[in-house]
Design a protein around this motif. Structure first.
Motif, PDB file in Angstrom:
ATOM      1  N   THR A 199       0.841  -1.200   0.000  1.00  0.00           N
ATOM      2  CA  THR A 199       0.000   0.000   0.000  1.00  0.00           C
ATOM      3  C   THR A 199       0.874   1.247   0.000  1.00  0.00           C
ATOM      4  O   THR A 199       1.977   1.258   0.564  1.00  0.00           O
ATOM      5  CB  THR A 199      -0.934   0.050   1.219  1.00  0.00           C
ATOM      6  OG1 THR A 199      -0.147   0.139   2.414  1.00  0.00           O
ATOM      7  CG2 THR A 199      -1.810  -1.199   1.269  1.00  0.00           C
ATOM      8  N   GLU A 200       0.377   2.327  -0.619  1.00  0.00           N
ATOM      9  CA  GLU A 200       1.148   3.568  -0.729  1.00  0.00           C
ATOM     10  C   GLU A 200       1.386   4.191   0.639  1.00  0.00           C
ATOM     11  O   GLU A 200       2.469   4.714   0.921  1.00  0.00           O
ATOM     12  CB  GLU A 200       0.429   4.552  -1.648  1.00  0.00           C
ATOM     13  CG  GLU A 200       0.404   4.117  -3.092  1.00  0.00           C
ATOM     14  CD  GLU A 200      -0.058   5.218  -4.021  1.00  0.00           C
ATOM     15  OE1 GLU A 200       0.178   6.410  -3.693  1.00  0.00           O
ATOM     16  OE2 GLU A 200      -0.653   4.911  -5.061  1.00  0.00           O
ATOM     17  N   GLN A 201       0.376   4.171   1.488  1.00  0.00           N
ATOM     18  CA  GLN A 201       0.511   4.773   2.819  1.00  0.00           C
ATOM     19  C   GLN A 201       1.633   4.099   3.606  1.00  0.00           C
ATOM     20  O   GLN A 201       2.432   4.765   4.267  1.00  0.00           O
ATOM     21  CB  GLN A 201      -0.811   4.665   3.581  1.00  0.00           C
ATOM     22  CG  GLN A 201      -0.757   5.307   4.968  1.00  0.00           C
ATOM     23  CD  GLN A 201      -2.089   5.189   5.706  1.00  0.00           C
ATOM     24  OE1 GLN A 201      -3.098   4.825   5.118  1.00  0.00           O
ATOM     25  NE2 GLN A 201      -2.083   5.500   6.999  1.00  0.00           N
ATOM     26  N   CYS A 202       1.703   2.789   3.511  1.00  0.00           N
ATOM     27  CA  CYS A 202       2.740   2.054   4.229  1.00  0.00           C
ATOM     28  C   CYS A 202       4.126   2.380   3.658  1.00  0.00           C
ATOM     29  O   CYS A 202       5.094   2.544   4.404  1.00  0.00           O
ATOM     30  CB  CYS A 202       2.470   0.555   4.153  1.00  0.00           C
ATOM     31  SG  CYS A 202       3.618  -0.446   5.116  1.00  0.00           S
ATOM     32  N   GLU A 203       4.222   2.488   2.335  1.00  0.00           N
ATOM     33  CA  GLU A 203       5.500   2.847   1.715  1.00  0.00           C
ATOM     34  C   GLU A 203       5.983   4.209   2.194  1.00  0.00           C
ATOM     35  O   GLU A 203       7.163   4.396   2.513  1.00  0.00           O
ATOM     36  CB  GLU A 203       5.356   2.874   0.193  1.00  0.00           C
ATOM     37  CG  GLU A 203       5.430   1.513  -0.466  1.00  0.00           C
ATOM     38  CD  GLU A 203       5.574   1.632  -1.972  1.00  0.00           C
ATOM     39  OE1 GLU A 203       6.533   2.289  -2.425  1.00  0.00           O
ATOM     40  OE2 GLU A 203       4.737   1.064  -2.690  1.00  0.00           O
ATOM     41  N   ASP A 204       5.057   5.163   2.244  1.00  0.00           N
ATOM     42  CA  ASP A 204       5.420   6.507   2.706  1.00  0.00           C
ATOM     43  C   ASP A 204       5.916   6.461   4.154  1.00  0.00           C
ATOM     44  O   ASP A 204       6.881   7.154   4.513  1.00  0.00           O
ATOM     45  CB  ASP A 204       4.216   7.445   2.612  1.00  0.00           C
ATOM     46  CG  ASP A 204       3.853   7.779   1.175  1.00  0.00           C
ATOM     47  OD1 ASP A 204       4.728   7.659   0.301  1.00  0.00           O
ATOM     48  OD2 ASP A 204       2.679   8.156   0.929  1.00  0.00           O
ATOM     49  N   GLU A 205       5.265   5.655   4.956  1.00  0.00           N
ATOM     50  CA  GLU A 205       5.637   5.564   6.361  1.00  0.00           C
ATOM     51  C   GLU A 205       7.020   4.922   6.527  1.00  0.00           C
ATOM     52  O   GLU A 205       7.838   5.370   7.334  1.00  0.00           O
ATOM     53  CB  GLU A 205       4.589   4.767   7.134  1.00  0.00           C
ATOM     54  CG  GLU A 205       4.733   4.906   8.655  1.00  0.00           C
ATOM     55  CD  GLU A 205       3.514   4.335   9.386  1.00  0.00           C
ATOM     56  OE1 GLU A 205       2.989   3.303   8.933  1.00  0.00           O
ATOM     57  OE2 GLU A 205       3.107   4.934  10.401  1.00  0.00           O
ATOM     58  N   ILE A 206       7.295   3.886   5.737  1.00  0.00           N
ATOM     59  CA  ILE A 206       8.611   3.233   5.796  1.00  0.00           C
ATOM     60  C   ILE A 206       9.709   4.206   5.384  1.00  0.00           C
ATOM     61  O   ILE A 206      10.779   4.257   6.000  1.00  0.00           O
ATOM     62  CB  ILE A 206       8.613   1.978   4.891  1.00  0.00           C
ATOM     63  CG1 ILE A 206       7.804   0.862   5.553  1.00  0.00           C
ATOM     64  CG2 ILE A 206      10.045   1.496   4.626  1.00  0.00           C
ATOM     65  CD1 ILE A 206       7.647  -0.381   4.695  1.00  0.00           C
ATOM     66  N   LYS A 207       9.434   4.985   4.360  1.00  0.00           N
ATOM     67  CA  LYS A 207      10.424   5.970   3.912  1.00  0.00           C
ATOM     68  C   LYS A 207      10.722   6.976   5.007  1.00  0.00           C
ATOM     69  O   LYS A 207      11.882   7.332   5.255  1.00  0.00           O
ATOM     70  CB  LYS A 207       9.906   6.685   2.661  1.00  0.00           C
ATOM     71  CG  LYS A 207      10.928   7.599   2.000  1.00  0.00           C
ATOM     72  CD  LYS A 207      10.403   8.116   0.670  1.00  0.00           C
ATOM     73  CE  LYS A 207      11.453   8.943  -0.034  1.00  0.00           C
ATOM     74  NZ  LYS A 207      10.983   9.424  -1.364  1.00  0.00           N
TER      75      LYS A 207
END
Length: 606
Positions: free
Chosen positions: A535-543
């Motif tokens: 999911t995009e939200q999770c990717e943003d959070e990992i970054k």
């Protein structure tokens, strides 16, 4: 070895992956999204762009760099790198790769005679040594795509503003980087004209004009051209430049199946360019929804790895555009399944786009180069073998010298007849100086020939890819074996360059199952495979969670700060390890409540 250095390649290309998984187009990641909702450059974006441009210009004017045109122009230096050690004799290159990677990289390119700086910031001159590599890529790739029915063409580099804005979502990502022509001489144009950042909006109105029947399909066109993206983020030769060379293929198909097959076929050709021409290992995969090409259905990619910085780098991308663009541009055909007299709605065609740029040269240099300079894979080296006269002293008579030179000229002819790109160095310079010069230029093989070699009917061969005083890179080769021995040795070097890079890449891909191990692994210059929900939200959070603090970045070279400090998704590898059970395995992000779908490769990236 064949003179093109590429005819042995392609026959043994690796098998195509069994499943589709990817999304991306070269040099389109990390594009600032500053366009207005209508696809035009917003006022805020324009102000930001102007401010960045002014800052870059001010920085350039204040620098103490040497004037443009000198080999050392604009090269950062490092005091720590000035030291000389037995293992790192900094001859010519005065910045160590391990101390100042950015400075080393730029010196290797300029002192290796690959490029020079131009008087427009972010633009570079490709000299014959680097352009030859691009020609080798062109020649090999052209053969492959023409077998697939692709034809080369050329479209204009100018795009009207109206046409550029037709595909708003697509061009939005490029808006802040579009260069505009506003005047013809002193006359202001009624409508400004863009210089293409990519060619979808240039080509597709004409696809709609040319494709009228299913019999006009497939339409497969490719162009070798340059595009302009007014890049503001730390321009780097070959990697991030305001103008760059590439190929862009744009094809139209009747069915999704046909489009899918081509996407993966092209991706395999891209992988072969890296692995078989440039001796650079890559991972094949699919981009996540967040990282896929804007406006496309999915993107496939080949991802590389730069050991010195521990960062991933996008190598090339092949996109399935689906029917998104055909619907925008009205590219339709009649339904061939319609019976006589039966009325059926027209079909929107399925489209692909795919591209590979001169970034490949930069990736190759970063991976293979060392503190002596360039290390070029034999298949793409403009000069594969140099013969250097040795043992000539003050007591050597002119007749002896001339006799030795004639023997060397004969050796050159033997090698050229065997398909080896070979020359002799008769410059009035000491042999040691010549050795250093050719090592700096990355010539794969040096042959030394003097009176000792002449009497013994052999040459002394020195490999560029193996250096040191232990003699491992040196051998003697009988003259009678030159015709077969040198091509075989060059092929051995090509293979071993790849094997060493592949071993290093694989050793730095870490399978991470606990978040506590993720950031430490990144800091140890690894890329990480993690179970991810995609999911995009999770990717943003990992970054955000993996970004390094200002304290962690203090004292680092600018090159280390320029790429994103947080880890982003590189691809969903086609080759999926065991361990992720859909609907059961938890996403590695501790704050995410979703279940993982696939193993996803994350890393800090260029």
């Amino acid at each position: 070895m064949a003179s093109t250095g590429a005819d042995k390649i392609g026959e043994d290309a690796q098998a195509k992956p069994e499943s589709i998984t990817t999304n991306a187009l070269p040099d389109r990641s990390d594009v600032p999204d500053e366009a207005g909702a209508n696809g035009e450059l917003s006022k805020n974006a324009a102000k930001k762009a102007a401010k960045r441009d002014k800052q870059a210009a001010d920085k350039a004017s204040k620098s103490k760099d040497k004037p443009i045109g000198t080999a050392e122009a604009k090269l950062p230096t490092s005091k720590a790198a000035k030291k000389k050690t037995e293992d790192t004799p900094l001859i010519g290159i005065d910045v160590a790769k391990e101390d100042d990677f950015s400075g080393w990289y730029q010196q290797v390119l300029t002192k290796g005679d690959m490029l020079d700086y131009y008087d427009v910031s972010g633009c570079y001159i490709l000299k014959p040594a680097s352009y030859f590599i691009w020609e080798q890529v062109q020649e090999w790739f052209n053969i492959q795509i023409k077998k697939m029915g692709v034809k080369n063409c050329a479209f204009p580099l100018f795009v009207s503003e109206d046409v550029l804005n037709r595909e708003k979502a697509h061009i939005e990502g490029f808006a802040a980087e579009v260069a505009w022509v506003t005047h013809a001489g002193k006359t202001k144009l009624d409508k400004k004209i863009a210089i293409r950042p990519t060619s979808e909006t240039v080509m597709y109105p004409y696809y709609a004009k040319w494709i009228r029947s299913h019999r006009d399909l497939p339409l497969k066109l490719n162009q070798w051209n340059s595009v302009v993206r007014w890049e503001f983020k730390n321009p780097q030769p070959f990697l991030r430049t305001r103008e760059f060379l590439w190929q862009e293929g744009h094809t139209a198909h009747l069915t999704e199946t046909e489009a899918d097959k081509e996407v993966l076929g092209i991706l395999e050709h891209y992988a072969a360019v890296y692995e078989q021409l440039l001796a650079v290992p890559v991972i094949r995969g699919r981009k996540t929804e967040k990282e896929k090409f804007a406006g496309g259905l999915y993107t496939t990619t080949v991802e590389g790895y730069i050991p010195s910085t521990g960062r991933g780098i996008q190598g090339a991308t092949s996109h399935c555009l689906g029917q998104n663009f055909s619907k925008m541009f009205g590219i339709t055909v009649e339904d061939p399944s319609a019976q006589p007299g039966e009325k059926k709605d027209p079909l929107f065609v399925w489209q692909n786009s795919w591209g590979l740029s001169t970034r490949v040269i930069g990736v190759m240099v970063m991976i293979h180069g060392d503190n002596r300079g360039l290390v070029l894979p034999p298949r793409v080296a403009e000069l594969q073998t140099i013969i250097v006269p040795v043992g000539i002293t003050k007591s050597t008579t002119s007749d002896e010298r001339e006799g030795l030179y004639k023997e060397i000229e004969g050796l050159v002819e033997i090698l050229r007849a065997a398909g080896v790109r070979a020359e002799a160095d008769f410059r009035e310079k000491p042999p040691g100086w010549k050795f250093n010069d050719w090592e700096q230029r990355g010539v794969p093989l040096r042959l030394e020939f003097g009176t000792k070699e002449s009497r013994g009917h052999f040459v002394t061969a020195s490999r560029r890819d193996i250096v040191g005083k232990d003699g491992k890179g040196k051998s003697e080769m009988p003259i009678t074996e030159l015709k077969t021995g040198v091509p075989a040795l060059l092929e051995t070097m090509q293979k071993e360059l790849y094997d060493r890079a592949d071993e290093k890449f694989k050793s730095h891909v870490k399978k991470i199952t606990s978040w506590n191990d993720f950031v430490p692994a990144l800091n140890d210059k690894n890329v990480c495979l993690i179970a991810h929900c995609l999911t995009e939200q999770c990717e943003d959070e990992i970054k955000e969670m993996s970004a390094r603090t200002a304290e962690e970045q203090s004292g680092e070279a600018q090159d280390a700060k320029a790429p994103s400090m947080g880890a982003k998704s590189l691809c969903i590898p086609f080759d999926q390890p065991d361990g992720v059970e859909e609907g059961v395995t938890k996403c590695t992000n501790p704050n995410c409540m979703n279940r993982a779908e696939k193993w996803c490769l994350f890393g800090r990236s260029y």
